[in-house]
Design a protein around this motif. Structure first.
Motif, PDB file in Angstrom:
ATOM      1  N   HIS A  67      14.751 103.861 -13.895  1.00  0.00           N
ATOM      2  CA  HIS A  67      14.677 103.248 -12.569  1.00  0.00           C
ATOM      3  C   HIS A  67      16.041 103.265 -11.900  1.00  0.00           C
ATOM      4  O   HIS A  67      17.074 103.151 -12.567  1.00  0.00           O
ATOM      5  CB  HIS A  67      14.210 101.787 -12.662  1.00  0.00           C
ATOM      6  CG  HIS A  67      12.750 101.626 -12.909  1.00  0.00           C
ATOM      7  ND1 HIS A  67      12.179 101.853 -14.153  1.00  0.00           N
ATOM      8  CD2 HIS A  67      11.722 101.258 -12.083  1.00  0.00           C
ATOM      9  CE1 HIS A  67      10.872 101.630 -14.077  1.00  0.00           C
ATOM     10  NE2 HIS A  67      10.578 101.273 -12.839  1.00  0.00           N
ATOM     11  N   TYR A  68      16.049 103.401 -10.574  1.00  0.00           N
ATOM     12  CA  TYR A  68      17.211 103.107  -9.741  1.00  0.00           C
ATOM     13  C   TYR A  68      16.824 101.874  -8.930  1.00  0.00           C
ATOM     14  O   TYR A  68      16.104 101.994  -7.932  1.00  0.00           O
ATOM     15  CB  TYR A  68      17.537 104.271  -8.808  1.00  0.00           C
ATOM     16  CG  TYR A  68      18.079 105.495  -9.511  1.00  0.00           C
ATOM     17  CD1 TYR A  68      19.442 105.645  -9.742  1.00  0.00           C
ATOM     18  CD2 TYR A  68      17.231 106.517  -9.934  1.00  0.00           C
ATOM     19  CE1 TYR A  68      19.954 106.772 -10.383  1.00  0.00           C
ATOM     20  CE2 TYR A  68      17.718 107.646 -10.573  1.00  0.00           C
ATOM     21  CZ  TYR A  68      19.080 107.762 -10.796  1.00  0.00           C
ATOM     22  OH  TYR A  68      19.571 108.879 -11.430  1.00  0.00           O
ATOM     23  N   GLY A  69      17.235 100.697  -9.390  1.00  0.00           N
ATOM     24  CA  GLY A  69      16.765  99.478  -8.757  1.00  0.00           C
ATOM     25  C   GLY A  69      15.256  99.368  -8.935  1.00  0.00           C
ATOM     26  O   GLY A  69      14.745  99.441 -10.058  1.00  0.00           O
ATOM     27  N   ARG A  70      14.538  99.235  -7.836  1.00  0.00           N
ATOM     28  CA  ARG A  70      13.072  99.126  -7.917  1.00  0.00           C
ATOM     29  C   ARG A  70      12.378 100.483  -7.877  1.00  0.00           C
ATOM     30  O   ARG A  70      11.157 100.561  -8.032  1.00  0.00           O
ATOM     31  CB  ARG A  70      12.562  98.268  -6.756  1.00  0.00           C
ATOM     32  CG  ARG A  70      12.987  96.814  -6.841  1.00  0.00           C
ATOM     33  CD  ARG A  70      12.366  96.016  -5.715  1.00  0.00           C
ATOM     34  NE  ARG A  70      12.720  94.613  -5.799  1.00  0.00           N
ATOM     35  CZ  ARG A  70      12.299  93.690  -4.945  1.00  0.00           C
ATOM     36  NH1 ARG A  70      11.516  94.038  -3.934  1.00  0.00           N
ATOM     37  NH2 ARG A  70      12.663  92.428  -5.080  1.00  0.00           N
ATOM     38  N   ILE A  71      13.152 101.514  -7.633  1.00  0.00           N
ATOM     39  CA  ILE A  71      12.557 102.854  -7.516  1.00  0.00           C
ATOM     40  C   ILE A  71      12.470 103.489  -8.901  1.00  0.00           C
ATOM     41  O   ILE A  71      13.479 103.593  -9.616  1.00  0.00           O
ATOM     42  CB  ILE A  71      13.397 103.743  -6.577  1.00  0.00           C
ATOM     43  CG1 ILE A  71      13.420 103.152  -5.168  1.00  0.00           C
ATOM     44  CG2 ILE A  71      12.847 105.170  -6.552  1.00  0.00           C
ATOM     45  CD1 ILE A  71      14.440 103.778  -4.251  1.00  0.00           C
TER      46      ILE A  71
END
Length: 237
Positions: A12-16
């Motif tokens: 994940h990149y943050g919530r993505i």
């Protein structure tokens, strides 16, 4: 037992969510190609293997050992080394100094000297330009420096991220020929590449990544012959 194995890997990149349940393996001595469109998650996969991007799920095993939480520098010591997307050459350092950065973890001076010779045999242009600073070199020459620097770590598996990106056609042919030669000399290669034709024609096996998921796998020849891959990646209807 595979040399490198990704099991149900998510990032994940943050919530993505960039990768979802990615599983693949690379056997000793293979060239394995990972192809996909821009934004599919190819470079994220490489960063996760290198240890510069943490996983949010799944595991990475190397030579039978779980390295999921191992620091990036210790993965280099184990034998995983990457030539990154964009090359990452140190622009103010000479060719020789850039190559020396690849062997900072090593103490075996005689073997290091042999590896310098090996790199200069693979890339004669670098031998001619040892004292030239990296920032003044062409894209193709910088790619040679980046691959040479990775080889100076004497990797067991070499991760190549978009080695042909932005290169003139004559350099592309040369780089892929050298990748085959590196593999024939005994180095296992995982290759991320948008140039599907070049990548798959040299790969023992390949995987197709779409929006963070593996959607196809097979031998290089099988994937090259697949009608959906021809249409999506080779421009053949």
């Amino acid at each position: 037992m595979a040399l490198l194995e990704l099991n149900n890997m998510s990032v994940h990149y943050g919530r993505i969510q960039a990768l979802t349940g990615v599983s693949l393996h690379v056997e000793q001595g293979e060239i394995v190609s990972l192809i996909g469109a821009n934004g599919a998650g190819k470079s994220t996969t490489m960063r996760a293997i290198s240890g510069v991007r943490p996983l949010s799920g799944g595991t990475i095993r190397f030579d039978g050992e779980d390295i999921t939480k191992l620091r990036a520098d210790l993965r280099v010591v184990r034998g995983i080394c990457q030539s990154p997307e964009g090359r990452g050459v140190f622009p103010g350092m000479t060719v020789l100094e850039n190559l020396e950065m690849g062997c900072y973890t090593r103490k075996d001076k005689a073997a290091i000297a042999q590896d310098f010779e090996r790199v200069f045999e693979l890339f004669p242009r670098l031998a001619e330009r040892k004292s030239q600073v990296g920032g003044t070199m062409s894209g193709g020459e910088q790619q040679m420096v980046a691959i040479g620097r990775a080889l100076m770590a004497r990797p067991r598996v070499l991760l190549l991220d978009e080695p042909s990106m932005g290169l003139a056609p004559q350099f592309i042919q040369q780089i892929f020929r050298i990748i085959r030669e590196i593999n024939e000399q005994g180095t296992t290669v995982l290759l991320v590449e948008q140039n599907a034709q070049q990548a798959l024609s040299r790969a023992h096996r390949g995987y197709v990544l779409e929006t963070g998921r593996i959607v196809k796998e097979g031998t290089g020849a099988e994937l090259l012959a697949d009608p959906s891959i021809k249409e999506a990646y080779l421009g053949v209807a």
